[in-house]
Design a protein around this motif. Structure first.
Motif, PDB file in Angstrom:
ATOM      1  N   LYS A  19       4.553  -0.766  -1.890  1.00  0.00           N
ATOM      2  CA  LYS A  19       3.102  -0.985  -1.180  1.00  0.00           C
ATOM      3  C   LYS A  19       2.139  -0.109  -1.907  1.00  0.00           C
ATOM      4  CE  LYS A  19       1.202  -1.059   3.666  1.00  0.00           C
ATOM      5  NZ  LYS A  19       1.589  -0.563   4.938  1.00  0.00           N
ATOM      6  N   MET A  72      -7.580  -7.707   5.919  1.00  0.00           N
ATOM      7  CA  MET A  72      -6.971  -7.392   4.866  1.00  0.00           C
ATOM      8  C   MET A  72      -6.867  -8.416   3.805  1.00  0.00           C
ATOM      9  SD  MET A  72      -3.043  -6.846   5.686  1.00  0.00           S
ATOM     10  CE  MET A  72      -1.951  -8.401   6.221  1.00  0.00           C
ATOM     11  N   PHE A  74      -3.743  -9.794   1.026  1.00  0.00           N
ATOM     12  CA  PHE A  74      -2.475  -9.612   0.612  1.00  0.00           C
ATOM     13  C   PHE A  74      -1.824 -10.240  -0.558  1.00  0.00           C
ATOM     14  CE2 PHE A  74       2.059 -10.578   1.000  1.00  0.00           C
ATOM     15  CZ  PHE A  74       2.491  -9.259   0.862  1.00  0.00           C
ATOM     16  N   PHE A  88      -2.179  -4.531  -0.566  1.00  0.00           N
ATOM     17  CA  PHE A  88      -2.958  -4.548   0.483  1.00  0.00           C
ATOM     18  C   PHE A  88      -4.434  -4.304   0.345  1.00  0.00           C
ATOM     19  CE2 PHE A  88       1.362  -4.570   1.765  1.00  0.00           C
ATOM     20  CZ  PHE A  88       1.250  -5.033   3.059  1.00  0.00           C
ATOM     21  N   THR A  90      -7.860  -3.385   1.604  1.00  0.00           N
ATOM     22  CA  THR A  90      -8.567  -2.969   2.634  1.00  0.00           C
ATOM     23  C   THR A  90     -10.064  -3.296   2.914  1.00  0.00           C
ATOM     24  OG1 THR A  90      -9.669  -0.876   1.820  1.00  0.00           O
ATOM     25  CG2 THR A  90      -7.258  -0.738   2.583  1.00  0.00           C
ATOM     26  N   LEU A 103      -2.727   0.605   7.588  1.00  0.00           N
ATOM     27  CA  LEU A 103      -2.347  -0.112   6.294  1.00  0.00           C
ATOM     28  C   LEU A 103      -1.611   0.955   5.241  1.00  0.00           C
ATOM     29  CD1 LEU A 103      -5.398  -2.365   5.570  1.00  0.00           C
ATOM     30  CD2 LEU A 103      -3.010  -3.235   6.150  1.00  0.00           C
TER      31      LEU A 103
END
Length: 201
Positions: A19, A72, A74, A88, A90, A103
């Motif tokens: 992530k 967000m 993605f 992700f 922001t 997040l």
């Protein structure tokens, strides 16, 4: 370390998904970066800029911007066989920062996008990741009408911790974005390994 594994089958290595956060100021190119590198159609939560937001959204230098991320972005990119990154993006405005804590849970690291015309806009993101000890790289999005600065100059201007990577990039270009992500994964891997060794030493 912010990853998921799936069980190996037929002698193949287990797949790993990491992530990654993409942060920075308003209008710096976060949505563009996620969209340019993602191998899937990116999920976006953009809304049109409204008159109500004019008093709080500083659009100086990004006059052509008509939308903004409100939750967000993605996307996903495969770096190599068995290694994928979940990206992700922001939101950039102060009023959406409450989403950052959610997040950032389980994130391996972050990319802080910077625009040298509005360099001060990325200070909050730099502070956020430094205080939470989340490894990050600063990626300077090189806009056509912006003065060019070297990585060392940007590092000094942002007062970055020693060793924090600064890379120049074009958020519109897939290969350029992929290089930024590879640098982050390498740097975050070194940081996590060093912290693990410190904890057992």
């Amino acid at each position: 370390m912010g990853f998921e594994r799936s069980d190996a089958t037929d002698g193949e290595p287990a797949a790993m998904a990491l992530k990654i956060l993409v942060a920075g100021g308003f209008g710096v190119g976060k949505t563009t970066l996620v969209g340019s590198v993602s191998e899937i159609r990116p999920l976006r939560t953009e809304e049109l800029l409204s008159e109500a937001g004019q008093s709080v959204d500083d659009t100086a230098g990004v006059d052509r911007k008509t939308t903004t991320t409100v939750a967000m972005d993605f996307g996903r990119i495969t770096i190599r066989a068995g290694l994928s990154l979940y990206l992700f993006g922001t939101p950039g405005q102060d009023r959406f920062w409450f989403l950052w804590d959610e997040l950032s849970q389980g994130a391996l690291g972050a990319v802080v996008l910077a625009d040298t015309r509005r360099l001060e806009d990325c200070f909050p993101a730099v502070d956020y990741f430094e205080h939470r000890r989340i490894p990050f790289v600063v990626a300077v999005n090189c806009f056509a009408n912006a003065r060019t600065y070297g990585a060392h100059e940007v590092s000094q201007a942002l007062d970055l911790d020693r060793g924090t990577p600064v890379v120049l990039c074009d958020a519109r270009d897939r290969d350029s974005g992929k290089e930024v992500l590879i640098r982050l994964v390498e740097y975050a891997g070194r940081m996590h390994t060093a912290r693990l060794l410190d904890s057992v030493g």
